[in-house]
Design a protein around this motif. Structure first.
Motif, PDB file in Angstrom:
ATOM      1  N   LYS A 126       0.804  -1.172  -0.001  1.00  0.00           N
ATOM      2  CA  LYS A 126      -0.041  -0.148  -0.018  1.00  0.00           C
ATOM      3  C   LYS A 126       0.729   1.158  -0.046  1.00  0.00           C
ATOM      4  O   LYS A 126       0.424   2.319  -0.634  1.00  0.00           O
ATOM      5  N   ASN A 127       2.095   1.028   0.363  1.00  0.00           N
ATOM      6  CA  ASN A 127       2.886   2.381   0.305  1.00  0.00           C
ATOM      7  C   ASN A 127       3.398   2.665  -0.760  1.00  0.00           C
ATOM      8  O   ASN A 127       3.622   4.134  -1.095  1.00  0.00           O
ATOM      9  N   TYR A 128       3.452   1.888  -1.752  1.00  0.00           N
ATOM     10  CA  TYR A 128       4.175   2.229  -3.179  1.00  0.00           C
ATOM     11  C   TYR A 128       3.076   1.893  -4.399  1.00  0.00           C
ATOM     12  O   TYR A 128       3.336   2.692  -5.406  1.00  0.00           O
ATOM     13  N   SER A 129       2.271   1.224  -4.073  1.00  0.00           N
ATOM     14  CA  SER A 129       1.513   0.364  -5.418  1.00  0.00           C
ATOM     15  C   SER A 129       0.220   1.447  -5.748  1.00  0.00           C
ATOM     16  O   SER A 129      -0.959   1.140  -5.130  1.00  0.00           O
ATOM     17  N   LEU A 176       3.832   6.749   0.569  1.00  0.00           N
ATOM     18  CA  LEU A 176       2.885   7.454   1.437  1.00  0.00           C
ATOM     19  C   LEU A 176       3.380   7.621   2.669  1.00  0.00           C
ATOM     20  O   LEU A 176       2.811   8.218   3.912  1.00  0.00           O
ATOM     21  N   SER A 177       4.363   6.829   3.212  1.00  0.00           N
ATOM     22  CA  SER A 177       4.814   6.950   4.434  1.00  0.00           C
ATOM     23  C   SER A 177       6.113   8.086   4.530  1.00  0.00           C
ATOM     24  O   SER A 177       6.642   8.334   5.544  1.00  0.00           O
ATOM     25  N   ALA A 178       6.568   8.614   3.511  1.00  0.00           N
ATOM     26  CA  ALA A 178       7.411   9.823   3.732  1.00  0.00           C
ATOM     27  C   ALA A 178       6.904  11.198   3.350  1.00  0.00           C
ATOM     28  O   ALA A 178       5.696  11.416   2.733  1.00  0.00           O
ATOM     29  N   MET A 179       7.553  12.409   3.675  1.00  0.00           N
ATOM     30  CA  MET A 179       7.206  13.509   3.055  1.00  0.00           C
ATOM     31  C   MET A 179       8.583  14.051   2.725  1.00  0.00           C
ATOM     32  O   MET A 179       9.768  14.373   3.209  1.00  0.00           O
ATOM     33  N   LEU A 180       8.504  14.446   1.398  1.00  0.00           N
ATOM     34  CA  LEU A 180       9.574  14.889   0.555  1.00  0.00           C
ATOM     35  C   LEU A 180       9.529  16.214  -0.173  1.00  0.00           C
ATOM     36  O   LEU A 180       9.469  16.030  -1.494  1.00  0.00           O
ATOM     37  N   PRO A 181       9.260  17.066   0.632  1.00  0.00           N
ATOM     38  CA  PRO A 181       8.766  18.448  -0.159  1.00  0.00           C
ATOM     39  C   PRO A 181       9.955  19.002  -1.264  1.00  0.00           C
ATOM     40  O   PRO A 181      11.019  19.058  -0.975  1.00  0.00           O
ATOM     41  N   GLY A 182       9.281  19.030  -2.438  1.00  0.00           N
ATOM     42  CA  GLY A 182      10.501  19.672  -3.367  1.00  0.00           C
ATOM     43  C   GLY A 182      11.146  18.459  -4.074  1.00  0.00           C
ATOM     44  O   GLY A 182      11.871  18.759  -5.226  1.00  0.00           O
ATOM     45  N   MET A 183      11.498  17.321  -3.717  1.00  0.00           N
ATOM     46  CA  MET A 183      12.224  16.235  -4.279  1.00  0.00           C
ATOM     47  C   MET A 183      11.329  15.952  -5.519  1.00  0.00           C
ATOM     48  O   MET A 183      10.472  15.733  -5.710  1.00  0.00           O
ATOM     49  N   ARG A 186       0.506  11.740  -4.342  1.00  0.00           N
ATOM     50  CA  ARG A 186       1.972  12.250  -4.770  1.00  0.00           C
ATOM     51  C   ARG A 186       2.053  13.740  -4.503  1.00  0.00           C
ATOM     52  O   ARG A 186       3.271  14.166  -3.896  1.00  0.00           O
ATOM     53  N   PHE A 187       1.084  14.412  -4.631  1.00  0.00           N
ATOM     54  CA  PHE A 187       1.490  15.680  -4.291  1.00  0.00           C
ATOM     55  C   PHE A 187       1.360  16.121  -3.002  1.00  0.00           C
ATOM     56  O   PHE A 187       2.014  17.074  -2.531  1.00  0.00           O
ATOM     57  N   ALA A 188       0.690  15.397  -2.296  1.00  0.00           N
ATOM     58  CA  ALA A 188       0.897  15.467  -0.685  1.00  0.00           C
ATOM     59  C   ALA A 188       2.405  15.238  -0.117  1.00  0.00           C
ATOM     60  O   ALA A 188       3.002  15.736   0.557  1.00  0.00           O
ATOM     61  N   THR A 189       2.707  14.013  -0.849  1.00  0.00           N
ATOM     62  CA  THR A 189       4.172  13.648  -0.500  1.00  0.00           C
ATOM     63  C   THR A 189       5.281  14.751  -0.645  1.00  0.00           C
ATOM     64  O   THR A 189       6.197  14.853   0.031  1.00  0.00           O
ATOM     65  N   TYR A 190       5.153  15.097  -1.903  1.00  0.00           N
ATOM     66  CA  TYR A 190       6.285  15.932  -2.586  1.00  0.00           C
ATOM     67  C   TYR A 190       6.172  17.409  -2.253  1.00  0.00           C
ATOM     68  O   TYR A 190       6.714  18.408  -2.837  1.00  0.00           O
ATOM     69  N   GLY A 191       4.760  17.781  -1.419  1.00  0.00           N
ATOM     70  CA  GLY A 191       4.509  19.222  -1.358  1.00  0.00           C
ATOM     71  C   GLY A 191       4.324  20.155  -2.717  1.00  0.00           C
ATOM     72  O   GLY A 191       4.843  21.349  -2.537  1.00  0.00           O
ATOM     73  N   VAL A 192       3.635  19.547  -3.416  1.00  0.00           N
ATOM     74  CA  VAL A 192       3.406  20.101  -4.704  1.00  0.00           C
ATOM     75  C   VAL A 192       2.453  21.479  -4.543  1.00  0.00           C
ATOM     76  O   VAL A 192       1.336  21.200  -3.901  1.00  0.00           O
ATOM     77  N   HIS A 193       2.812  22.608  -5.039  1.00  0.00           N
ATOM     78  CA  HIS A 193       2.018  23.741  -4.841  1.00  0.00           C
ATOM     79  C   HIS A 193       0.964  23.650  -5.967  1.00  0.00           C
ATOM     80  O   HIS A 193       1.327  23.643  -7.244  1.00  0.00           O
ATOM     81  N   LEU A 194      -0.116  23.731  -5.463  1.00  0.00           N
ATOM     82  CA  LEU A 194      -1.528  23.849  -6.251  1.00  0.00           C
ATOM     83  C   LEU A 194      -2.344  25.056  -6.453  1.00  0.00           C
ATOM     84  O   LEU A 194      -2.445  25.523  -5.301  1.00  0.00           O
ATOM     85  N   ALA A 211      -0.921   1.854   4.910  1.00  0.00           N
ATOM     86  CA  ALA A 211       0.523   1.854   4.226  1.00  0.00           C
ATOM     87  C   ALA A 211       1.665   2.358   5.268  1.00  0.00           C
ATOM     88  O   ALA A 211       2.642   1.708   5.239  1.00  0.00           O
ATOM     89  N   ARG A 212       1.418   3.197   6.016  1.00  0.00           N
ATOM     90  CA  ARG A 212       2.311   3.574   7.025  1.00  0.00           C
ATOM     91  C   ARG A 212       2.627   2.704   8.216  1.00  0.00           C
ATOM     92  O   ARG A 212       3.744   2.634   8.786  1.00  0.00           O
TER      93      ARG A 212
END
Length: 229
Positions: free
Chosen positions: A8-11, A115-122, A170-178, A202-203
């Motif tokens: 669930k974390n990746y798929s 889903l278990s990560a927070m990677l803003p900007g990556m 994905r947008f949440a994980t990578y901190g995408v500005h919307l 997932a977490r």
């Protein structure tokens, strides 16, 4: 019914039919298989001839590939109205799901679902931003043309919302500005109880890749996954 899914974390491809069935109240048994393990090919081979998740088993009927699975569910449960009922809206919904299914390779490869990560900007680059802009455009067009009857892309929750839910993640994980309308829609999807259950599970997996392998090809349909340290 049984739904064969990956981690669930990746798929992200597994999430689509799982979320659709869960939100629509379609009963099913979850059959998890672990991606990136030595026994994955043998295990998934018992269910899906393409050796990829997801796969749906309905008695003696086997359906694989996420788009085929959701189309089968729409036919199997017409009372759930999984596609929009208006022909023009349904055509648009099918088109944007097909575009998601076949495209957005830059976003997939640079911002894989985790889903278990927070990677803003990556992972951001100009090509990724073009994918993001196109997705926002599709959401805006769906809402403006067909979304008057409710808060989702076509008013009521549909296959299209399930199909774009991994992008929302994905947008949440990578901190995408919307822009604000897209952010409001993304927040709505993230708050769905079914998606919250998937994210919580997932977490809990804690089934991360080895630290010396930050990227690997995923045997569902995504291009890569990223390690959470």
């Amino acid at each position: 019914m049984k739904l064969v899914i990956g981690n669930k974390n990746y798929s992200s491809w597994s999430l689509r039919p799982w979320l659709l069935m869960s939100h629509a109240g379609i009963p099913f048994e979850e059959v998890p298989v672990r991606l990136f393990t030595p026994g994955f090919a043998e295990e998934i081979g018992r269910y899906a001839p393409a050796n990829k998740v997801p796969a749906l088993i309905d008695g003696d009927i086997l359906v694989w590939d996420s788009l085929a699975v959701v189309e089968y569910l729409a036919e199997r449960f017409p009372d759930r109205q999984l596609w929009p009922q208006d022909p023009a809206a349904r055509a648009f919904a099918r088109s944007i799901c097909a575009e998601m299914h076949a495209g957005f390779g830059n976003l997939r490869s640079q911002m894989p679902m985790n889903l278990s990560a927070m990677l803003p900007g990556m992972g951001w680059n100009v090509a990724v931003q073009r994918d993001i802009d196109r997705i926002v455009q599709l959401w805006q067009q769906a809402r403006e043309r067909f979304g008057q009857a409710g808060p989702f892309l076509f008013g009521a929750f549909s296959i299209a919302d399930a199909y774009y839910a991994p992008v929302v993640c994905r947008f949440a994980t990578y901190g995408v500005h919307l822009p604000e309308p897209a952010k409001a829609y993304a927040d709505l999807v993230l708050e769905l109880p079914a998606l919250q259950r998937w994210i919580a599970a997932a977490r809990e997996e804690r089934d991360f890749l080895a630290p010396d392998e930050p990227y690997r090809v995923a045997p569902d349909r995504d291009d890569a996954v990223v390690v959470h340290h």
